[in-house]
Design an enzyme around this catalytic site. Sequence first.
Site, mmCIF file in Angstrom:
data_model
loop_
_atom_site.group_PDB
_atom_site.id
_atom_site.type_symbol
_atom_site.label_atom_id
_atom_site.label_comp_id
_atom_site.label_asym_id
_atom_site.label_seq_id
_atom_site.Cartn_x
_atom_site.Cartn_y
_atom_site.Cartn_z
ATOM 1 N N ASP A 12 97.926 -12.557 -53.728
ATOM 2 C CA ASP A 12 97.137 -13.177 -54.799
ATOM 3 C C ASP A 12 97.180 -14.697 -54.764
ATOM 4 O OD1 ASP A 12 96.613 -10.564 -55.751
ATOM 5 O OD2 ASP A 12 98.637 -10.566 -56.570
ATOM 6 N N GLY A 16 90.939 -14.243 -50.656
ATOM 7 C CA GLY A 16 89.522 -13.855 -50.711
ATOM 8 C C GLY A 16 88.629 -15.076 -50.812
ATOM 9 N N LYS A 17 89.069 -16.006 -51.632
ATOM 10 C CA LYS A 17 88.326 -17.248 -51.822
ATOM 11 C C LYS A 17 88.289 -18.081 -50.526
ATOM 12 C CE LYS A 17 87.745 -21.464 -53.461
ATOM 13 N NZ LYS A 17 87.029 -22.009 -54.557
ATOM 14 N N ASN A 38 95.472 -1.496 -51.520
ATOM 15 C CA ASN A 38 96.338 -2.006 -52.588
ATOM 16 C C ASN A 38 96.110 -3.498 -52.810
ATOM 17 O OD1 ASN A 38 97.376 -2.435 -50.046
ATOM 18 N ND2 ASN A 38 99.484 -1.877 -50.549
ATOM 19 N N GLY A 40 93.777 -6.592 -53.575
ATOM 20 C CA GLY A 40 92.481 -6.975 -54.149
ATOM 21 C C GLY A 40 92.158 -8.413 -53.806
ATOM 22 N N HIS A 41 91.046 -8.630 -53.130
ATOM 23 C CA HIS A 41 90.628 -9.989 -52.771
ATOM 24 C C HIS A 41 89.396 -10.357 -53.588
ATOM 25 C CE1 HIS A 41 92.844 -10.065 -48.652
ATOM 26 N NE2 HIS A 41 93.627 -9.851 -49.671
ATOM 27 N N GLY A 321 88.405 -24.203 -57.849
ATOM 28 C CA GLY A 321 87.753 -23.335 -58.841
ATOM 29 C C GLY A 321 87.425 -22.022 -58.172
HETATM 30 P P1 IMP Z 1 102.550 -0.973 -52.861
HETATM 31 O O1 IMP Z 1 102.368 -1.672 -51.567
HETATM 32 O O2 IMP Z 1 101.257 -0.689 -53.566
HETATM 33 O O3 IMP Z 1 103.426 0.238 -52.754
HETATM 34 O O4 IMP Z 1 103.350 -1.967 -53.830
HETATM 35 C C1 IMP Z 1 104.622 -2.477 -53.480
HETATM 36 C C2 IMP Z 1 104.819 -3.848 -54.105
HETATM 37 O O5 IMP Z 1 103.910 -4.763 -53.524
HETATM 38 C C3 IMP Z 1 104.540 -3.893 -55.614
HETATM 39 O O6 IMP Z 1 105.392 -4.878 -56.185
HETATM 40 C C4 IMP Z 1 103.098 -4.371 -55.686
HETATM 41 O O7 IMP Z 1 102.816 -5.016 -56.900
HETATM 42 C C5 IMP Z 1 103.062 -5.340 -54.519
HETATM 43 N N1 IMP Z 1 101.709 -5.472 -53.941
HETATM 44 C C6 IMP Z 1 101.087 -4.622 -53.086
HETATM 45 N N2 IMP Z 1 99.877 -5.097 -52.740
HETATM 46 C C7 IMP Z 1 99.732 -6.267 -53.372
HETATM 47 C C8 IMP Z 1 98.703 -7.257 -53.391
HETATM 48 O O8 IMP Z 1 97.677 -7.157 -52.731
HETATM 49 N N3 IMP Z 1 98.926 -8.353 -54.171
HETATM 50 C C9 IMP Z 1 100.063 -8.501 -54.868
HETATM 51 N N4 IMP Z 1 101.050 -7.621 -54.883
HETATM 52 C C10 IMP Z 1 100.903 -6.510 -54.138
HETATM 53 MG MG MG Z 2 95.075 -9.819 -54.825
#
Ligand code: IMP
Ligand code: MG
Length: 338
Positions: A12, A16-17, A38, A40-41, A321
């Site tokens: 995060d 993506g930006k 998992n 999100g961009h 921004g």
């Molecule tokens: P998992 O990979 O979904 O099993 O999550 C394992 C850990 O990685 C957790 O603390 C999630 O919040 C974190 N996590 C997984 N993918 C992202 C992401 O894209 N952005 C931020 N945290 C992530």
């Molecule tokens: Mg993200």
Amino acid sequence: MLTIVVGGFFGDEGKGKVVSYLSLADRVKVGVRCGSVNAGHTVVMDGKIWKLRIVPSAFVNPTAKLLIAPGALVRLDVLMEELAATGCDGRLFLDPNTGVIEEIHVKREASDALLRGRIGSTLQGVGAAMSDRVLRRLRLAKDFKRLSGMLTDVPGVIHDAIKRGDNVLVEGTQGTYLSLYHGTYPYVTSRDTTASAFASEAGIGPKDVDEVIVVFKAYVTRVGGGPLEGELSADEVARRGWVERASVTGRLRRVAPFNLSLAKRAVMINSATQAAITRVDALDREAYGVREWLKLPASVRRWVEEVEDAIGVPVTIIGTGPEVRSVVDRRHDLGLLK
Ligand code: IMP
Ligand code: MG
């Protein structure tokens, strides 16, 4: 020229930006998404917002070919939804070896006490599918009739593009400290999230990588469990205007100030050649939407220069921004663009 974009903190950071900006600014011909759903961009263009979980952020460039790495994992429902939302059907391709997450993987994670509890997993089935892949029972894109028209040799397409001199952009996911190997284990994701891992996922050897851009945000955020040095109280986060919610799960993100020692180590582990810093408008509102270095507030310019002195690589891309073009791109001024 081949560039890998990688996260420098806990995900995060604004990849993506940065990727969507570069795909337009550098007329990228091939955009490759790694990782999985998992991550999100977020991409914002002309006031429209996309929270992409599998489609490459380079989709904003209508002439870019979009690829999903053989080392990535897709979910068919998410893929179809995003293809419709982005309208990039016909120019998005998966490798035959791209992994497929199925319902059973999501269910397995939903009943996993460690992942649900202490780790705070996004529970998207990514880790369960990865473990099946390691055990050689995961079904791959080539096993799904529905995907048969969308398959291509991803490493082959990338290498042909490199040979032609086209720009290729590899989009990493999460961040260095969520890496299975280099992160804060066990509070990490189910894969390596460093530049070498994304090269490997895409089928690129280290000698074919020209630039590695490590992305930081002006402050550090983390969702789920695990250490976060200097974590601020909810009140302090609100006072600073740094409140954020996770784009996949909607959870509140934990927040800490910029961490120079984490940044330095991320540069080292990724052999970064450049850094990007997003959200400098969160440090000084006068920076909002600025697109020229000299128009940034002096305090922001000073801070950026201090960071680049400390981390040892130039801060070339500065996010001011959410809009894709709200960027100060210093590459020209720094003599890094031919
Ligand atoms: P998992 O990979 O979904 O099993 O999550 C394992 C850990 O990685 C957790 O603390 C999630 O919040 C974190 N996590 C997984 N993918 C992202 C992401 O894209 N952005 C931020 N945290 C992530
Ligand atoms: Mg993200």
